[in-house]
Design a protein around this motif. Structure first.
Motif, PDB file in Angstrom:
ATOM      1  N   SER A  38       0.807  -1.221   0.000  1.00  0.00           N
ATOM      2  CA  SER A  38       0.000   0.000   0.000  1.00  0.00           C
ATOM      3  C   SER A  38       0.842   1.275   0.000  1.00  0.00           C
ATOM      4  N   GLY A  39       2.156   1.134   0.074  1.00  0.00           N
ATOM      5  CA  GLY A  39       3.017   2.308  -0.013  1.00  0.00           C
ATOM      6  C   GLY A  39       3.443   2.896   1.317  1.00  0.00           C
ATOM      7  N   LYS A  40       3.609   2.045   2.322  1.00  0.00           N
ATOM      8  CA  LYS A  40       4.040   2.542   3.637  1.00  0.00           C
ATOM      9  C   LYS A  40       5.410   3.215   3.556  1.00  0.00           C
ATOM     10  N   THR A  41       6.308   2.644   2.761  1.00  0.00           N
ATOM     11  CA  THR A  41       7.646   3.223   2.632  1.00  0.00           C
ATOM     12  C   THR A  41       7.561   4.629   2.051  1.00  0.00           C
ATOM     13  N   VAL A  42       6.744   4.806   1.041  1.00  0.00           N
ATOM     14  CA  VAL A  42       6.568   6.131   0.441  1.00  0.00           C
ATOM     15  C   VAL A  42       5.959   7.091   1.462  1.00  0.00           C
ATOM     16  N   GLN A  43       4.990   6.604   2.238  1.00  0.00           N
ATOM     17  CA  GLN A  43       4.342   7.465   3.226  1.00  0.00           C
ATOM     18  C   GLN A  43       5.329   7.961   4.274  1.00  0.00           C
ATOM     19  N   PHE A  44       6.053   7.056   4.920  1.00  0.00           N
ATOM     20  CA  PHE A  44       6.932   7.540   5.986  1.00  0.00           C
ATOM     21  C   PHE A  44       8.137   8.273   5.421  1.00  0.00           C
ATOM     22  N   SER A  45       8.573   7.913   4.215  1.00  0.00           N
ATOM     23  CA  SER A  45       9.683   8.634   3.598  1.00  0.00           C
ATOM     24  C   SER A  45       9.285  10.068   3.263  1.00  0.00           C
ATOM     25  N   THR A  46       8.039  10.265   2.880  1.00  0.00           N
ATOM     26  CA  THR A  46       7.540  11.616   2.620  1.00  0.00           C
ATOM     27  C   THR A  46       7.585  12.441   3.902  1.00  0.00           C
ATOM     28  N   GLY A  47       7.193  11.825   5.009  1.00  0.00           N
ATOM     29  CA  GLY A  47       7.271  12.516   6.299  1.00  0.00           C
ATOM     30  C   GLY A  47       8.698  12.853   6.676  1.00  0.00           C
ATOM     31  N   LEU A  61      15.210   2.510  10.918  1.00  0.00           N
ATOM     32  CA  LEU A  61      15.794   1.185  11.102  1.00  0.00           C
ATOM     33  C   LEU A  61      15.020   0.183  10.262  1.00  0.00           C
ATOM     34  N   GLY A  62      15.737  -0.731   9.660  1.00  0.00           N
ATOM     35  CA  GLY A  62      15.100  -1.784   8.877  1.00  0.00           C
ATOM     36  C   GLY A  62      15.694  -3.122   9.248  1.00  0.00           C
ATOM     37  N   HIS A  63      14.867  -4.139   9.270  1.00  0.00           N
ATOM     38  CA  HIS A  63      15.343  -5.456   9.683  1.00  0.00           C
ATOM     39  C   HIS A  63      15.753  -6.345   8.509  1.00  0.00           C
ATOM     40  N   GLN A  64      15.565  -5.861   7.293  1.00  0.00           N
ATOM     41  CA  GLN A  64      15.960  -6.632   6.116  1.00  0.00           C
ATOM     42  C   GLN A  64      16.675  -5.710   5.139  1.00  0.00           C
ATOM     43  N   ASP A  65      17.727  -6.231   4.503  1.00  0.00           N
ATOM     44  CA  ASP A  65      18.488  -5.428   3.543  1.00  0.00           C
ATOM     45  C   ASP A  65      17.587  -4.869   2.445  1.00  0.00           C
ATOM     46  N   GLU A  66      16.650  -5.668   1.957  1.00  0.00           N
ATOM     47  CA  GLU A  66      15.777  -5.219   0.872  1.00  0.00           C
ATOM     48  C   GLU A  66      14.937  -4.015   1.305  1.00  0.00           C
ATOM     49  N   ILE A  67      14.446  -4.024   2.522  1.00  0.00           N
ATOM     50  CA  ILE A  67      13.660  -2.893   3.035  1.00  0.00           C
ATOM     51  C   ILE A  67      14.539  -1.647   3.119  1.00  0.00           C
ATOM     52  N   VAL A  68      15.767  -1.814   3.586  1.00  0.00           N
ATOM     53  CA  VAL A  68      16.689  -0.682   3.701  1.00  0.00           C
ATOM     54  C   VAL A  68      16.999  -0.114   2.316  1.00  0.00           C
ATOM     55  N   ARG A  69      17.259  -0.981   1.341  1.00  0.00           N
ATOM     56  CA  ARG A  69      17.536  -0.513  -0.029  1.00  0.00           C
ATOM     57  C   ARG A  69      16.324   0.207  -0.621  1.00  0.00           C
ATOM     58  N   GLN A  70      15.142  -0.353  -0.423  1.00  0.00           N
ATOM     59  CA  GLN A  70      13.918   0.251  -0.946  1.00  0.00           C
ATOM     60  C   GLN A  70      13.707   1.636  -0.328  1.00  0.00           C
ATOM     61  N   THR A  71      13.890   1.727   0.973  1.00  0.00           N
ATOM     62  CA  THR A  71      13.713   3.004   1.665  1.00  0.00           C
ATOM     63  C   THR A  71      14.733   4.026   1.181  1.00  0.00           C
ATOM     64  N   SER A  72      15.977   3.607   1.030  1.00  0.00           N
ATOM     65  CA  SER A  72      17.022   4.503   0.553  1.00  0.00           C
ATOM     66  C   SER A  72      16.694   5.031  -0.841  1.00  0.00           C
ATOM     67  N   LYS A  73      16.164   4.165  -1.699  1.00  0.00           N
ATOM     68  CA  LYS A  73      15.795   4.572  -3.060  1.00  0.00           C
ATOM     69  C   LYS A  73      14.689   5.629  -3.030  1.00  0.00           C
ATOM     70  N   VAL A  74      13.667   5.403  -2.214  1.00  0.00           N
ATOM     71  CA  VAL A  74      12.561   6.369  -2.131  1.00  0.00           C
ATOM     72  C   VAL A  74      13.060   7.692  -1.565  1.00  0.00           C
ATOM     73  N   LEU A  75      13.896   7.640  -0.527  1.00  0.00           N
ATOM     74  CA  LEU A  75      14.439   8.875   0.039  1.00  0.00           C
ATOM     75  C   LEU A  75      15.252   9.632  -1.005  1.00  0.00           C
TER      76      LEU A  75
END
Length: 91
Positions: A38-47, A61-75
């Motif tokens: 649903s786009g939680k990463t986009v939502q909190f990254s926007t904040g 903080l992210g518990h999986q490398d993929e989540i960290v990479r995805q978040t970094s990309k959105v940021l």
């Protein structure tokens, strides 16, 4: 190279507005939940991007490398400089 600007869906904008309202009302422990995809990463990254524009730091903080990479990309797409700690899994 940045891709197209992040476009929020209507419900994401409403969720972000609700979260901001909770913090403005002195909420200290604000929880938002949403289904997978649903786009939680986009939502909190926007904040985080809004906070960064105001000079406020954030720790994500992210518990999986993929989540960290995805978040970094959105940021990055939002123009926020993100840094990662060194790989702590290696001696």
């Amino acid at each position: 190279m940045r891709s197209a600007p992040v476009q929020l869906r209507a419900y994401q904008g409403r969720d972000i507005a609700g979260i901001r309202s909770s913090f403005a009302g002195r909420g200290r422990r604000v929880l938002s939940r949403s289904p997978t995809g649903s786009g939680k990463t986009v939502q909190f990254s926007t904040g985080v991007a809004v906070a960064a524009a105001r000079g406020i730091w954030a720790v994500i903080l992210g518990h999986q490398d993929e989540i960290v990479r995805q978040t970094s990309k959105v940021l990055d797409e939002l123009g926020v400089t993100a840094s990662s700690p060194p790989d702590m899994t290696r001696p």
